[in-house]
Design a protein around this motif. Structure first.
Motif, mmCIF file in Angstrom:
data_model
loop_
_atom_site.group_PDB
_atom_site.id
_atom_site.type_symbol
_atom_site.label_atom_id
_atom_site.label_comp_id
_atom_site.label_asym_id
_atom_site.label_seq_id
_atom_site.Cartn_x
_atom_site.Cartn_y
_atom_site.Cartn_z
ATOM 1 N N TRP A 48 -1.426 -2.065 -6.668
ATOM 2 C CA TRP A 48 -2.782 -2.206 -6.139
ATOM 3 C C TRP A 48 -3.324 -3.743 -5.768
ATOM 4 O O TRP A 48 -4.014 -3.767 -4.641
ATOM 5 C CB TRP A 48 -3.617 -1.523 -7.074
ATOM 6 C CG TRP A 48 -4.982 -1.502 -6.769
ATOM 7 C CD1 TRP A 48 -5.595 -0.651 -6.107
ATOM 8 C CD2 TRP A 48 -5.896 -2.333 -7.564
ATOM 9 N NE1 TRP A 48 -7.006 -1.053 -6.105
ATOM 10 C CE2 TRP A 48 -7.263 -2.039 -6.949
ATOM 11 C CE3 TRP A 48 -5.843 -3.464 -8.541
ATOM 12 C CZ2 TRP A 48 -8.474 -2.775 -7.291
ATOM 13 C CZ3 TRP A 48 -7.180 -4.211 -9.141
ATOM 14 C CH2 TRP A 48 -8.586 -3.749 -8.391
ATOM 15 N N ARG A 49 -2.855 -4.537 -6.651
ATOM 16 C CA ARG A 49 -3.224 -5.864 -6.409
ATOM 17 C C ARG A 49 -2.647 -6.546 -5.172
ATOM 18 O O ARG A 49 -3.220 -6.975 -4.310
ATOM 19 C CB ARG A 49 -2.740 -6.687 -7.551
ATOM 20 C CG ARG A 49 -3.572 -6.480 -8.890
ATOM 21 C CD ARG A 49 -2.980 -7.576 -9.798
ATOM 22 N NE ARG A 49 -3.491 -8.808 -9.507
ATOM 23 C CZ ARG A 49 -3.058 -10.106 -10.208
ATOM 24 N NH1 ARG A 49 -2.472 -9.717 -11.355
ATOM 25 N NH2 ARG A 49 -3.416 -10.821 -10.004
ATOM 26 N N ARG A 99 -4.419 -5.225 -1.666
ATOM 27 C CA ARG A 99 -5.673 -5.716 -1.467
ATOM 28 C C ARG A 99 -5.617 -7.130 -0.532
ATOM 29 O O ARG A 99 -6.459 -7.511 -0.048
ATOM 30 C CB ARG A 99 -6.467 -6.110 -2.754
ATOM 31 C CG ARG A 99 -6.439 -5.008 -3.623
ATOM 32 C CD ARG A 99 -7.477 -5.491 -4.928
ATOM 33 N NE ARG A 99 -8.724 -6.128 -4.828
ATOM 34 C CZ ARG A 99 -9.309 -6.694 -5.607
ATOM 35 N NH1 ARG A 99 -8.830 -6.857 -6.823
ATOM 36 N NH2 ARG A 99 -10.620 -7.237 -5.430
ATOM 37 N N ARG A 136 0.949 -1.183 0.058
ATOM 38 C CA ARG A 136 -0.008 0.068 -0.084
ATOM 39 C C ARG A 136 0.826 1.387 -0.050
ATOM 40 O O ARG A 136 0.525 2.286 -0.630
ATOM 41 C CB ARG A 136 -0.810 -0.266 1.295
ATOM 42 C CG ARG A 136 -1.846 -1.040 1.210
ATOM 43 C CD ARG A 136 -2.891 -1.337 2.365
ATOM 44 N NE ARG A 136 -3.539 -2.659 2.335
ATOM 45 C CZ ARG A 136 -3.692 -3.402 3.419
ATOM 46 N NH1 ARG A 136 -3.422 -3.053 4.727
ATOM 47 N NH2 ARG A 136 -4.599 -4.520 3.317
#
Length: 417
Positions: A192-193, A196, A81
């Motif tokens: 981003w992946r 998550r 992140r």
């Protein structure tokens, strides 16, 4: 030894590391194109030697200002992140510089401020990226992963300036800044992946996965942890000596990159393509160094390698003002890149191996602070010295300082921590 049996490309079997490595390779290429285009744009906008030399200061000042906080952030928050947010900051700054140039609003101040913004994104990305490497691959693959990262950086340092030099005259600087912004899209998608998930460990399809990081350890800033990282780094005598030594070395060596645009513009009387070729030749030297490092380390102690590299870089700085016949500066840049890569890998290797993983990002951030502060101050100093006494004296002064560092390094018999 088991670690020696690991092939260079074995860490790429881990899906998350493989995705991040390729994304980072693209971002490195864009960053080098941006760096060369911005430096030459600045040299084209102003006659002030100090303003041109401040380009490295704008790049490295954020590392000096924020590296401690960045190290704590890397140890406190989900690294995926954090890298996602900082990649977005870097993309926005690169795009803003492109639009400023296209709109005719670019000035030396604007270029330096947006370079500072890019540096802020890089400052918070670097400790997280370095610390994440050891958690995304198996333990015995950490050394190979570090070499892969170094290979990506060196190849980008070769290709990025060459591309920038080839394209800046026919296309201008704005498309190169946009290319840097686009080069970060793969990093944004990959992070981003990753963001998550709550897992920060190895995602290998084969081999044992490392345990996921404790979520409670990555939830918020911890002032006690912040102080512990600084205290641990400074109280270790050998590490403190490494910080002082590295500061002196990087203070002197930054004179090359700070004053190179002025050397090309005012001494060689050549254009941006020549500057790109100079920087590309330096990248080629770094790639050559990467290919020779393992063999050289098998033949010579680390202290001898470091002293030799410092002496070579110092000789390049002393002789460079005399090398006005065009092929000769390229050969000097090749030698400078070879020496530079040996210096960086030796010092960075010592810093990375000094403390356990739990403290690594924070103690590395102290090392980054020392190096970045020295480079930011050094670039400004050599720029001011150039304005007072000229390039023909400023560069040899920096070279003489590196020769002194070489003698001291050899005399003190610096060893890996």
């Amino acid at each position: 030894m088991q670690a020696q049996s690991v092939s260079l490309f074995q860490p790429l079997r881990h899906q998350r590391f493989r995705q991040l490595w390729f994304a980072n390779a693209a971002a490195n290429l864009g960053t080098w194109m941006q760096t060369c285009a911005a430096a030459w744009t600045l040299a084209s906008l102003t006659d002030s030697a100090l303003a041109v030399a401040l380009m490295p200061s704008a790049m490295y000042a954020p590392l000096f200002l924020f590296s401690l906080a960045a190290g704590l952030a890397a140890d406190s928050f989900h690294r995926g992140r954090l890298l996602l947010i900082m990649s977005g900051v870097r993309m926005a700054a690169a795009a803003a510089m492109a639009f400023a140039v296209m709109a005719g609003h670019a000035s030396a101040t604007v270029v330096l401020l947006l370079t500072f913004a890019l540096g802020c994104g890089n400052a918070f990305s670097l400790p997280a990226w370095q610390a994440a490497t050891s958690t995304l691959v198996a333990h015995e693959e950490i050394g190979a992963a570090a070499r892969l990262n170094n290979l990506s950086y060196n190849l980008s340092a070769l290709l990025g300036p060459w591309l920038a030099g080839m394209l800046i005259e026919p296309l201008g600087a704005a498309p190169l800044f946009l290319a840097n912004a686009l080069s970060l899209s793969a990093m944004l998608w990959t992070c981003w992946r990753w963001s998550r998930t709550s897992d920060e460990g190895c995602a290998a399809p084969a081999g044992p996965a490392q345990p996921a990081a404790d979520p409670s350890r990555r939830s918020s800033f911890n002032w006690t942890a912040f102080q512990l990282g600084i205290h641990s780094a400074w109280q270790a005598r050998s590490y403190r000596r490494l910080l002082i030594q590295s500061g002196a070395i990087f203070f002197a060596s930054v004179a090359y990159t700070a004053l190179l645009p002025l050397f090309v513009r005012d001494t060689l009387h050549m254009e941006g393509s020549a500057y790109g070729m100079q920087m590309g030749a330096m990248g080629a030297g770094a790639v050559l160094s990467a290919l020779l490092t393992a063999r050289l380390r098998a033949l010579l102690p680390a202290a001898w390698l470091l002293a030799g590299a410092l002496a070579l870089f110092g000789a390049v700085l002393i002789l460079l003002p005399l090398l006005r016949l065009w092929p000769l500066p390229l050969l000097a840049a090749l030698a400078a890149g070879l020496a530079w890569s040996l210096i960086v890998t030796t010092l960075n290797g010592q810093a990375q191996s000094a403390f356990p993983e739990a403290l690594r990002a924070r103690t590395l951030s102290v090392f980054i602070l020392a190096v970045a502060g020295a480079q930011a101050a050094g670039a400004a100093f050599w720029g001011m010295l150039h304005e007072r006494i000229g390039l023909a004296i400023a560069l040899p002064c920096a070279g003489a300082m590196l020769l002194v560092c070489a003698i001291l390094s050899f005399h003190l018999n610096i060893k890996e921590l």
